[in-house]
Write a protein that holds these residues in place. Structure first.
Motif, short mmCIF file in Angstrom:
data_model
loop_
_atom_site.label_atom_id
_atom_site.label_comp_id
_atom_site.label_asym_id
_atom_site.label_seq_id
_atom_site.Cartn_x
_atom_site.Cartn_y
_atom_site.Cartn_z
N SER A 442 0.76 -1.23 0.05
CA SER A 442 0.07 -0.14 0.12
C SER A 442 0.81 1.36 0.08
CB SER A 442 -0.89 0.04 1.23
OG SER A 442 -2.08 -1.02 1.03
N ILE A 443 1.86 1.37 0.80
CA ILE A 443 2.55 2.59 0.93
C ILE A 443 3.58 2.68 -0.17
CG2 ILE A 443 4.01 3.84 2.71
CD1 ILE A 443 2.71 2.67 4.77
N TRP A 444 3.58 3.66 -0.76
CA TRP A 444 4.80 3.87 -2.17
C TRP A 444 5.81 4.47 -1.39
CZ3 TRP A 444 1.56 5.39 -7.08
CH2 TRP A 444 0.76 4.47 -7.43
N ASN A 445 5.66 5.42 -0.34
CA ASN A 445 6.75 6.35 0.11
C ASN A 445 7.01 5.83 1.48
OD1 ASN A 445 6.75 8.48 -2.03
ND2 ASN A 445 4.36 8.25 -1.50
N PRO A 446 7.70 4.96 1.80
CA PRO A 446 7.99 4.21 2.97
C PRO A 446 8.59 5.40 3.84
CG PRO A 446 9.87 3.70 1.61
CD PRO A 446 8.74 4.31 0.71
N GLY A 447 8.41 5.27 5.34
CA GLY A 447 9.04 6.22 6.25
C GLY A 447 8.00 7.17 6.86
N LEU A 448 8.42 8.28 7.11
CA LEU A 448 7.41 9.32 7.91
C LEU A 448 6.25 9.78 6.88
CD1 LEU A 448 9.92 11.67 9.48
CD2 LEU A 448 8.54 9.85 10.56
N HIS A 449 6.68 9.87 5.45
CA HIS A 449 5.51 10.10 4.61
C HIS A 449 4.51 8.97 4.68
CE1 HIS A 449 3.97 12.97 2.03
NE2 HIS A 449 3.61 11.82 0.85
N GLY A 450 4.97 7.75 4.40
CA GLY A 450 4.14 6.58 4.43
C GLY A 450 3.20 6.66 5.53
N PHE A 451 3.75 6.77 6.74
CA PHE A 451 2.93 7.05 7.89
C PHE A 451 1.81 7.99 7.84
CE2 PHE A 451 1.73 8.81 12.21
CZ PHE A 451 1.50 7.82 12.92
N SER A 452 2.30 9.14 7.17
CA SER A 452 1.31 10.31 7.01
C SER A 452 0.03 9.75 6.00
CB SER A 452 1.96 11.51 6.42
OG SER A 452 2.78 11.86 7.39
N GLU A 453 0.53 8.97 5.18
CA GLU A 453 -0.36 8.46 4.04
C GLU A 453 -1.52 7.74 4.88
OE1 GLU A 453 2.33 8.45 -0.17
OE2 GLU A 453 2.06 6.77 1.12
N VAL A 454 -1.12 6.78 5.67
CA VAL A 454 -2.05 6.07 6.32
C VAL A 454 -2.96 6.84 7.30
CG1 VAL A 454 -2.41 4.24 7.91
CG2 VAL A 454 -0.65 3.98 6.11
N LEU A 455 -2.16 7.81 7.90
CA LEU A 455 -3.01 8.64 8.83
C LEU A 455 -4.12 9.65 8.18
CD1 LEU A 455 -3.36 9.85 11.72
CD2 LEU A 455 -1.54 11.60 11.29
N TYR A 456 -3.83 9.94 7.08
CA TYR A 456 -4.60 10.65 6.08
C TYR A 456 -5.86 9.96 5.76
CZ TYR A 456 -5.82 14.42 2.73
OH TYR A 456 -6.28 15.53 2.22
N ALA A 457 -5.39 8.68 5.43
CA ALA A 457 -6.54 7.89 4.85
C ALA A 457 -7.73 7.67 5.96
CB ALA A 457 -6.09 6.49 4.53
N PHE A 458 -7.31 7.37 7.33
CA PHE A 458 -8.08 7.28 8.23
C PHE A 458 -8.84 8.58 8.79
CE2 PHE A 458 -6.16 2.97 8.39
CZ PHE A 458 -7.35 2.28 8.65
#
Length: 555
Positions: A442-458
């Motif tokens: 799911s995460i194309w951008n690992p690291g901090l930005h990947g966490f932000s992508e999941v947080l943004y989704a929820f």
């Protein structure tokens, strides 16, 4: 700079011109005792007495039953797509994606884990999704009106009739305004046809397949009803949905028109227009601060690329530029619209944080159709309670005492969405099997930005927004299920508390105004209300923001 000022001034002027007539028209719509002929026919068809009233429990049962049927119908339409007319040859939508999409459109979220123009035919788009764009906005509007009645009525056990409110909201407000908006969009170059795909020869001699579709009609209600999503994968960044700078400004106006007019409806229905102006002022102040912050973050984006381009232009359309993009992005995320004319995933770290923060506010400034107003009124109740504690008085708002029951319901309301957002994000990384799947697929951008992508989704799902950091692949079993559940809980649990609150308020008599009554129409209250909003959100979400966009921005 001057172009940005002109765009903002034009938007404010347009909103100012429609605030009073639209707000008063909405108030008249829901206080009229007359039924249109077509409305009476619909009531007979579904077996509803249009002159009857409902308790808050019966009203809630109507909301839940209607929405449950909507989820089922939209799910079935998607699963049967292959045998439906105008399917354009597309196959049936898979089970998980069908569930997620059905929930998404019924909850006014319009989260899309797929490319609409190459996934869904016209029948699914029009009979399934477009219908829900109207009725899901109508449900939110009906719940807001029910809460207003809770404040305006005295010693009664009823708060209106859900079926009447829903019918009037759709037929008298959303349909006619959407028709006008669609005509304007067609005049501006937005397409409206059922032409399917047209193969053309490119300048280089190759062949390209260009999609058509009933876009203008979809675009009008998706924005006016603060639904979001889009006919094309890139939403309002696509020239067939949003061709020019002036259509971009018009689409922003559509998003804000009803939510910013509802405070006038509130003031009119409670008999004190000053209360509406106070709510409007709080909404406006938060909107301006958010817009300013997002624009500054994007205009001063660090790095040689942004400096050469005059700002962070990655993911933005040249025909719009930075300010038109941040104005659209702020309007989309601070309402429950979720449509985009630029890619939020490509914003600077702090700019992306602002779009996330807008949703974390509960989308109350001005928020979605209906949902923004009832969310802000719940915060107003909390604010009055805090002010009462400061001066040692029993809190009162609009002549209603705010006792333990009212404060518990308001508190549960503001705790619901953060719980959903934070729990969903945490589970995505806490469950080993889920985390492995999320990080690998799911995460194309690992690291901090990947966490932000999941947080943004929820955050988007729990607040029924529907926008995304598009670098995440959400069409997976985990996200289709988890985000679908988040959308359901984020929509209907708060509605339970709002309607229970409306019933509790409506059952009370009126408390006379005394010298110790807190004036809730003055600038002091507006400032306190804005302060409570920001403090509640900051205390709730600061730790998780520090793990994602804040940490990324400080690298």
């Amino acid at each position: 700079m001057w172009l940005a000022v002109a765009q903002f001034a034009t938007l404010v002027l347009a909103l100012g011109l429609i605030y009073r007539p639209l707000g008063d028209y909405i108030a008249r719509t829901f206080t009229s005792t007359k039924h249109l002929k077509i409305e009476r026919g619909l009531y007979r068809l579904v077996g509803v007495n249009g002159d009857s009233e409902q308790s808050w429990g019966a009203y809630l049962r109507g909301v839940l039953a209607f929405s449950a049927v909507g989820v089922l119908l939209v799910y079935l339409i998607q699963r049967l797509q292959a045998v439906l007319p105008y399917s354009l040859g597309f196959p049936a939508i898979p089970e998980g994606l069908s569930f997620n999409t059905a929930v998404s459109f019924v909850t006014n979220t319009n989260w899309q884990s797929y490319s609409p123009d190459v996934t869904m035919g016209y029948t699914v788009q029009l009979i399934g999704l477009a219908v829900q764009n109207f009725v899901s906005a109508g449900v939110g509007l009906a719940v807001a009106i029910a809460l207003i009645r809770g404040f305006s009525r005295r010693s009664t056990g009823t708060i209106g009739n859900f079926w009447v409110d829903l019918t009037r909201g759709v037929l008298r407000i959303l349909l006619p305004l959407s028709f006008i908006a669609a005509i304007v969009l067609i005049a501006g170059g937005v397409i409206q046809n059922v032409a399917g795909f047209t193969d053309v020869t490119t300048v280089a001699g190759g062949t390209q397949s260009i999609p058509g579709g009933p876009v203008a009609s979809q675009e009008a209600i998706k924005l006016l009803g603060t639904n979001g999503g889009g006919f094309f994968n890139v939403n309002s960044a696509h020239p067939f949905e949003n061709p020019t700078p002036w259509t971009n400004l018009f689409e922003i106006l559509l998003m804000l028109a009803i939510p910013f007019s509802l405070p006038r409806t509130f003031g009119t229905m409670v008999g004190d227009k000053r209360q509406g102006y106070a709510i409007l002022a709080a909404m406006g102040a938060i909107f301006v601060v958010s817009l300013t912050a997002l624009t500054v973050f994007e205009a001063i984006g660090s790095g040689s690329g942004p400096m050469a381009a005059g700002g962070a232009m990655e993911g933005k359309e040249q025909r719009f530029g930075i300010f038109a993009s941040t104005l659209f992005g702020t309007s989309s995320t601070i309402t429950s619209t979720g449509a985009v004319d630029s890619m939020h995933d490509s914003y600077t770290s702090l700019g992306g944080m602002m779009t996330m923060f807008n949703m974390m506010l509960g989308e109350i400034a001005p928020g979605g159709v209906g949902a923004g107003l009832y969310g802000m009124l719940v915060i107003a109740i909390i604010t009055v309670f805090i002010a009462g504690l400061l001066v040692g008085r029993t809190p009162e708002y609009l002549g209603k005492k705010l006792g333990p029951r009212e404060i518990k319901l308001a508190s549960l309301y503001i705790l619901t969405t953060p719980t959903i957002v934070l729990a969903g994000t945490a589970l995505s990384f806490a469950i080993p099997a889920v985390r492995a799947d999320v990080e690998s697929t799911s995460i194309w951008n690992p690291g901090l930005h990947g966490f932000s992508e999941v947080l943004y989704a929820f955050t988007s799902a729990g607040n029924n927004n529907g926008s995304a950091f598009a670098g995440i692949t959400a069409n997976t079993p985990w996200f289709n299920t988890a985000l679908g559940v988040a959308m359901l809980l984020g929509r209907f649990i708060p509605i339970v508390f709002v309607l229970a609150l409306a019933g509790s308020l409506a059952s009370q008599g009126k408390v006379p105004v005394t010298a110790g009554t807190l004036p809730t129409h003055r600038p002091q209250f507006v400032g306190l209300l804005v302060g409570v909003v920001l403090i509640v959100v900051a205390l709730t979400y600061f730790p998780v923001l520090a793990l994602g966009p804040l940490a990324e921005g400080l690298q």
